[in-house]
Each structure stands twice: as structure tokens, then as C-alpha cells.
Write an enzyme that holds these catalytic residues in place. Structure first.
Site, PDB file in Angstrom:
ATOM      1  CE  LYS A   9      41.377  32.934  45.150  1.00  0.00           C
ATOM      2  NZ  LYS A   9      40.213  33.814  44.882  1.00  0.00           N
ATOM      3  CE1 TYR A  49      39.287  31.897  39.634  1.00  0.00           C
ATOM      4  CE2 TYR A  49      41.493  32.804  39.395  1.00  0.00           C
ATOM      5  CZ  TYR A  49      40.481  32.283  40.190  1.00  0.00           C
ATOM      6  OH  TYR A  49      40.687  32.141  41.537  1.00  0.00           O
ATOM      7  NE  ARG A  85      32.977  26.645  46.977  1.00  0.00           N
ATOM      8  CZ  ARG A  85      33.175  27.710  46.190  1.00  0.00           C
ATOM      9  NH1 ARG A  85      34.279  27.828  45.479  1.00  0.00           N
ATOM     10  NH2 ARG A  85      32.274  28.659  46.112  1.00  0.00           N
ATOM     11  CB  THR A  91      32.903  34.768  47.061  1.00  0.00           C
ATOM     12  OG1 THR A  91      32.418  33.522  46.547  1.00  0.00           O
ATOM     13  CG2 THR A  91      33.927  35.346  46.109  1.00  0.00           C
ATOM     14  CG  ASN A 112      38.618  35.306  47.907  1.00  0.00           C
ATOM     15  OD1 ASN A 112      39.617  34.904  47.315  1.00  0.00           O
ATOM     16  ND2 ASN A 112      37.404  35.159  47.425  1.00  0.00           N
ATOM     17  CG  HIS A 115      40.314  28.464  43.445  1.00  0.00           C
ATOM     18  ND1 HIS A 115      39.267  29.031  42.750  1.00  0.00           N
ATOM     19  CD2 HIS A 115      40.415  27.179  43.001  1.00  0.00           C
ATOM     20  CE1 HIS A 115      38.766  28.116  41.915  1.00  0.00           C
ATOM     21  NE2 HIS A 115      39.453  26.998  42.042  1.00  0.00           N
ATOM     22  CD  GLU A 126      38.941  24.924  39.410  1.00  0.00           C
ATOM     23  OE1 GLU A 126      39.118  24.530  40.581  1.00  0.00           O
ATOM     24  OE2 GLU A 126      38.169  25.856  39.117  1.00  0.00           O
TER      25      GLU A 126
HETATM   26  P1  GDP Z   1      34.662  31.509  44.653  1.00  0.00           P
HETATM   27  O1  GDP Z   1      34.247  30.231  44.001  1.00  0.00           O
HETATM   28  O2  GDP Z   1      34.114  31.662  46.045  1.00  0.00           O
HETATM   29  O3  GDP Z   1      36.157  31.712  44.636  1.00  0.00           O
HETATM   30  O4  GDP Z   1      34.008  32.720  43.837  1.00  0.00           O
HETATM   31  P2  GDP Z   1      33.735  32.942  42.258  1.00  0.00           P
HETATM   32  O5  GDP Z   1      33.967  31.696  41.481  1.00  0.00           O
HETATM   33  O6  GDP Z   1      32.413  33.613  42.137  1.00  0.00           O
HETATM   34  O7  GDP Z   1      34.838  34.035  41.862  1.00  0.00           O
HETATM   35  C1  GDP Z   1      36.171  33.658  41.659  1.00  0.00           C
HETATM   36  C2  GDP Z   1      37.053  34.676  42.334  1.00  0.00           C
HETATM   37  O8  GDP Z   1      36.855  35.940  41.706  1.00  0.00           O
HETATM   38  C3  GDP Z   1      36.749  34.952  43.814  1.00  0.00           C
HETATM   39  O9  GDP Z   1      37.324  34.038  44.706  1.00  0.00           O
HETATM   40  C4  GDP Z   1      37.330  36.334  43.989  1.00  0.00           C
HETATM   41  O10 GDP Z   1      38.765  36.283  44.139  1.00  0.00           O
HETATM   42  C5  GDP Z   1      36.996  36.986  42.664  1.00  0.00           C
HETATM   43  N1  GDP Z   1      35.726  37.723  42.713  1.00  0.00           N
HETATM   44  C6  GDP Z   1      34.462  37.222  42.828  1.00  0.00           C
HETATM   45  N2  GDP Z   1      33.534  38.189  42.823  1.00  0.00           N
HETATM   46  C7  GDP Z   1      34.226  39.353  42.689  1.00  0.00           C
HETATM   47  C8  GDP Z   1      33.838  40.723  42.602  1.00  0.00           C
HETATM   48  O11 GDP Z   1      32.655  41.079  42.653  1.00  0.00           O
HETATM   49  N3  GDP Z   1      34.848  41.641  42.447  1.00  0.00           N
HETATM   50  C9  GDP Z   1      36.167  41.284  42.377  1.00  0.00           C
HETATM   51  N4  GDP Z   1      37.097  42.243  42.225  1.00  0.00           N
HETATM   52  N5  GDP Z   1      36.568  40.009  42.449  1.00  0.00           N
HETATM   53  C10 GDP Z   1      35.619  39.052  42.617  1.00  0.00           C
END
Ligand code: GDP
Length: 138
Positions: A9, A49, A85, A91, A112, A115, A126
Site C-alpha cells: 500500500k 474495494y 494472510r 488487519t 497497514n 493487502h 483482484e
Molecule cells: P484486510 O483483509 O485485513 O485488509 O481487512 P478488511 O478487508 O476488513 O479491510 C480492508 C482494509 O480497510 C484494511 O486493510 C484497512 O486498510 C481498512 N480498514 C479495515 N477496517 C478499518 C477500520 O475500522 N477503519 C479504517 N479507517 N480502515 C479500516
């Protein structure tokens, strides 16, 4: 053999973590079969997304993902979706296991560093979002 999409990212690229992330993937016998650097528009990030469009953080996340260049990679290996993962960690970096990329480098839940696709169906979508078949080495 399985494939998955990995993204370093904008925070990871800006902070000079491209090499570190790739080193961890390669050290764990994950093969990179496609790779490019690009700077997504807001619309491209929103399309990527789209599954999260109802989430409260959607605008913030897609603004962040289009705030600078990213490195997108197609990874290949046995069980590579889950393996990637595991290397990434949870996350939320405060909840990520020790030794994971997010625990070691992420600064917050949104920024973070990496992805990774979470299932075969999302991986297929994707990978197809960024790569055509001539850009993936067999
Ligand atoms: P991942 O699969 O671990 O990347 O997590 P998710 O699919 O749940 O979310 C996608 C991305 O959205 C995450 O990697 C974070 O960059 C962002 N994200 C997830 N949860 C939050 C949140 O509660 N707040 C914010 N600001 N960003 C979030």
C-alpha cells in the site's frame, strides 16, 4: 497451485518497505509471477474495494489507497492465499501476531502496509482487476 493478489500500500511504498515485504514473501517460498507499480485514481480504488462500499471507512480507505503509488503482485504457491494472510497479520496491527508484516511495520488499522486477497473468489477478481494473462508468467 494457488494464486493471490498482494498490494504494498502507499504507506509501505513511501516508507521504503517494498524490499522488506518482498524478502519476506520470497523467504517463505512464495513465488512472484506478476508485478507492477501503479498509482490508482480514486475511481480505481473505489472499484477495487467495491465490496466495502457500505462500510464507514470506505471513503477514507479509497482516498488513502489512491494517495500514492502501490506495488501490485500476483503470488503463486501451495495454499498461498492463507500463507500470505498469515505473513501479513491481522488487519489491526495492535492485534497482529508477532513477526508479521503488519505487527512489525503498520502504524494504524488503515495504513497497514499490505493487502492480500482473502479467498479464491476475491483473488480471481483482484488479479483480473490489475493483470491480463500476458502480464503473469507461467
Ligand atoms: P484486510 O483483509 O485485513 O485488509 O481487512 P478488511 O478487508 O476488513 O479491510 C480492508 C482494509 O480497510 C484494511 O486493510 C484497512 O486498510 C481498512 N480498514 C479495515 N477496517 C478499518 C477500520 O475500522 N477503519 C479504517 N479507517 N480502515 C479500516
Amino acid at each position: 497451485m494457488e494464486r493471490t493478489l498482494s498490494i504494498i500500500k502507499p504507506d509501505g511504498v513511501t516508507r521504503g518497505l517494498i524490499g522488506e515485504v518482498i524478502r519476506r514473501l520470497e523467504k517463505n517460498d512464495i513465488r512472484i509471477v506478476g508485478m507492477k507499480m501503479l498509482w490508482m485514481t480514486r475511481e480505481q480504488a473505489r472499484g477495487f474495494y467495491a465490496v466495502h462500499r457500505e462500510r464507514p471507512f470506505f471513503d477514507s480507505l479509497t482516498n488513502f489507497m489512491s494517495s500514492g503509488p502501490v506495488v501490485v503482485m500476483v503470488l503463486e504457491g501451495e495454499n498461498v492465499i492463507e500463507k500470505n494472510r498469515t505473513l501479513m497479520g491481522a488487519t489491526d496491527p495492535t492485534k497482529a501476531a508477532e513477526g508479521t508484516i503488519r505487527r512489525d511495520f503498520a502504524t494504524e488499522i488503515e495504513k497497514n502496509v499490505v493487502h492480500g486477497s482473502d479467498a479464491p473468489e476475491t483473488a480471481a477478481f483482484e488479479i483480473g482487476y490489475f493483470f491480463n494473462r500476458f502480464e503473469i508468467v507461467a
